[in-house]
Design a protein around this motif. Sequence first.
Motif, mmCIF file in Angstrom:
data_model
loop_
_atom_site.group_PDB
_atom_site.id
_atom_site.type_symbol
_atom_site.label_atom_id
_atom_site.label_comp_id
_atom_site.label_asym_id
_atom_site.label_seq_id
_atom_site.Cartn_x
_atom_site.Cartn_y
_atom_site.Cartn_z
ATOM 1 N N MET A 23 15.046 -6.711 124.953
ATOM 2 C CA MET A 23 15.103 -5.518 123.070
ATOM 3 C C MET A 23 13.299 -5.717 122.854
ATOM 4 S SD MET A 23 17.407 -7.937 120.951
ATOM 5 C CE MET A 23 18.928 -8.553 121.476
ATOM 6 N N LYS A 24 13.592 -4.818 121.893
ATOM 7 C CA LYS A 24 12.518 -3.638 121.678
ATOM 8 C C LYS A 24 12.322 -4.023 120.118
ATOM 9 C CE LYS A 24 12.203 -0.733 125.261
ATOM 10 N NZ LYS A 24 11.586 -1.858 126.448
ATOM 11 N N PRO A 25 11.471 -4.562 119.336
ATOM 12 C CA PRO A 25 10.904 -6.033 119.659
ATOM 13 C C PRO A 25 11.689 -6.935 120.260
ATOM 14 C CG PRO A 25 10.569 -6.131 117.602
ATOM 15 C CD PRO A 25 11.191 -4.571 117.741
ATOM 16 N N PRO A 26 10.676 -7.514 121.440
ATOM 17 C CA PRO A 26 11.861 -8.569 121.823
ATOM 18 C C PRO A 26 12.446 -10.319 120.654
ATOM 19 C CG PRO A 26 9.836 -8.795 123.537
ATOM 20 C CD PRO A 26 9.766 -7.922 121.488
ATOM 21 N N ARG A 27 13.483 -10.164 121.335
ATOM 22 C CA ARG A 27 14.047 -11.262 120.210
ATOM 23 C C ARG A 27 14.525 -12.575 120.624
ATOM 24 N NH1 ARG A 27 19.036 -9.524 115.872
ATOM 25 N NH2 ARG A 27 19.810 -12.310 115.382
ATOM 26 N N TYR A 28 13.989 -13.808 120.129
ATOM 27 C CA TYR A 28 13.792 -14.736 120.612
ATOM 28 C C TYR A 28 14.827 -16.154 119.832
ATOM 29 C CZ TYR A 28 11.129 -13.836 123.811
ATOM 30 O OH TYR A 28 10.615 -12.706 124.884
ATOM 31 N N LEU A 29 15.608 -17.124 120.481
ATOM 32 C CA LEU A 29 16.699 -17.897 119.475
ATOM 33 C C LEU A 29 15.150 -19.111 118.467
ATOM 34 C CD1 LEU A 29 18.874 -19.000 121.725
ATOM 35 C CD2 LEU A 29 19.644 -17.755 120.110
ATOM 36 N N LYS A 30 16.070 -19.194 117.408
ATOM 37 C CA LYS A 30 15.420 -20.254 116.318
ATOM 38 C C LYS A 30 16.553 -21.541 115.970
ATOM 39 C CE LYS A 30 16.165 -17.114 111.889
ATOM 40 N NZ LYS A 30 17.186 -16.397 113.352
ATOM 41 N N ALA A 31 15.617 -22.326 115.871
ATOM 42 C CA ALA A 31 17.087 -23.737 114.698
ATOM 43 C C ALA A 31 18.194 -22.519 113.824
ATOM 44 C CB ALA A 31 15.841 -24.460 114.560
ATOM 45 N N GLY A 32 19.202 -22.990 113.493
ATOM 46 C CA GLY A 32 19.867 -22.309 112.527
ATOM 47 C C GLY A 32 20.524 -21.747 113.348
ATOM 48 N N LEU A 39 38.147 -16.880 132.011
ATOM 49 C CA LEU A 39 37.218 -18.521 132.245
ATOM 50 C C LEU A 39 36.934 -18.870 131.112
ATOM 51 C CD1 LEU A 39 34.411 -16.729 135.051
ATOM 52 C CD2 LEU A 39 36.907 -17.775 135.033
ATOM 53 N N GLY A 40 37.532 -18.899 129.530
ATOM 54 C CA GLY A 40 36.657 -19.433 128.979
ATOM 55 C C GLY A 40 36.033 -19.177 127.857
ATOM 56 N N ARG A 41 35.516 -19.946 127.210
ATOM 57 C CA ARG A 41 34.475 -19.405 125.952
ATOM 58 C C ARG A 41 33.238 -20.558 125.278
ATOM 59 N NH1 ARG A 41 35.927 -16.029 121.149
ATOM 60 N NH2 ARG A 41 34.358 -16.317 119.801
ATOM 61 N N GLN A 42 32.112 -20.485 125.553
ATOM 62 C CA GLN A 42 31.403 -21.451 124.332
ATOM 63 C C GLN A 42 30.294 -21.292 122.796
ATOM 64 O OE1 GLN A 42 28.229 -21.590 127.355
ATOM 65 N NE2 GLN A 42 29.538 -22.868 129.044
ATOM 66 N N ARG A 43 30.351 -22.389 122.686
ATOM 67 C CA ARG A 43 29.742 -22.216 121.246
ATOM 68 C C ARG A 43 28.907 -23.209 121.122
ATOM 69 N NH1 ARG A 43 28.877 -24.259 115.927
ATOM 70 N NH2 ARG A 43 28.964 -22.388 114.824
ATOM 71 N N GLN A 44 27.568 -22.873 120.674
ATOM 72 C CA GLN A 44 26.366 -23.966 120.629
ATOM 73 C C GLN A 44 25.301 -23.306 119.535
ATOM 74 O OE1 GLN A 44 24.758 -21.490 124.289
ATOM 75 N NE2 GLN A 44 26.321 -22.592 125.216
ATOM 76 N N ASP A 45 24.765 -24.964 118.902
ATOM 77 C CA ASP A 45 23.973 -24.713 118.031
ATOM 78 C C ASP A 45 23.002 -24.769 117.806
ATOM 79 O OD1 ASP A 45 26.333 -24.761 115.501
ATOM 80 O OD2 ASP A 45 26.394 -26.517 115.864
#
Length: 281
Positions: A251-260, A270-276
Amino acid sequence: MKLLRFGANGAEKPGLLHIDGTIRDLSGVVPDLAGAVLHPEGLAKIAATDAGSLPLVDTGARLGPCVAGTGKFICIGLNYADHAAESGLDVPPEPVIFMKATSAICGPNDPIIIPRDSEKTDWEVELAVIIGKPAKYVSEAQAMDHVAGYAVTNDVSERAFQTERAGQWTKGKSCDNFGQIGPWLVTKDEIPDPQNLPMWLTVNGEKMQDGSTRTMVYGVAHVVSYLSQFMTLHAGDVISTGTPPGVGLGMKPPRYLKAGDVVELGIEGLGRQRQDVVADQ
């Protein structure tokens, strides 16, 4: 068949998703979804079982990784032409191989744990291939005989660890809970064409990845055959075959994961996943 493992971390039992939508306990039929159970004969034994007579599993049971006894977690890098383009890299002339530590493996809905000192934890929805019969020096025409089935995986990656520090990619790919696999192992008879599967990933409900295995550079049969020229693939080994575009790095700018944050992903059939997303302590 849709095979799965349920129960507390480290104490999972084998199960299956019944046609009526219930989860059934397979522990009276097979010891686990590992080793010889994944061979064609082992899968045939499960298929011959009267699933409706198996014990019901509590609908609230945790789902673990859908395969056990994984000796190798092999990943293929830059295996989607459109993802290579977003990364600013050329399509490789041969499959790019790297390893992910098996200690990263966890259940499909277990949290993504942001490691200490991480600022660039990223997401990658991928098609996982589960080996069923050992493969060594197999041809592309023979390769699919050695596949037990497929699953969804999230190849979670810490980009600074992966590319900005000395050495290879492994340390950016192997942190705890960086390898969600499941919810189930779908046997290959249910997926006639693994090269035509829509796949997607969202972060906090926002669509980030919306791709298809059609844009895979090196398909499943080629990858299995290719890897078998360098190492014997054993039952339970997992091959994560690459990701389509839409990762945070691109992405421009890059985007990363954060808590929450909440990550959801899936592949058709094949199904799906969900992650906190949580921070490591």
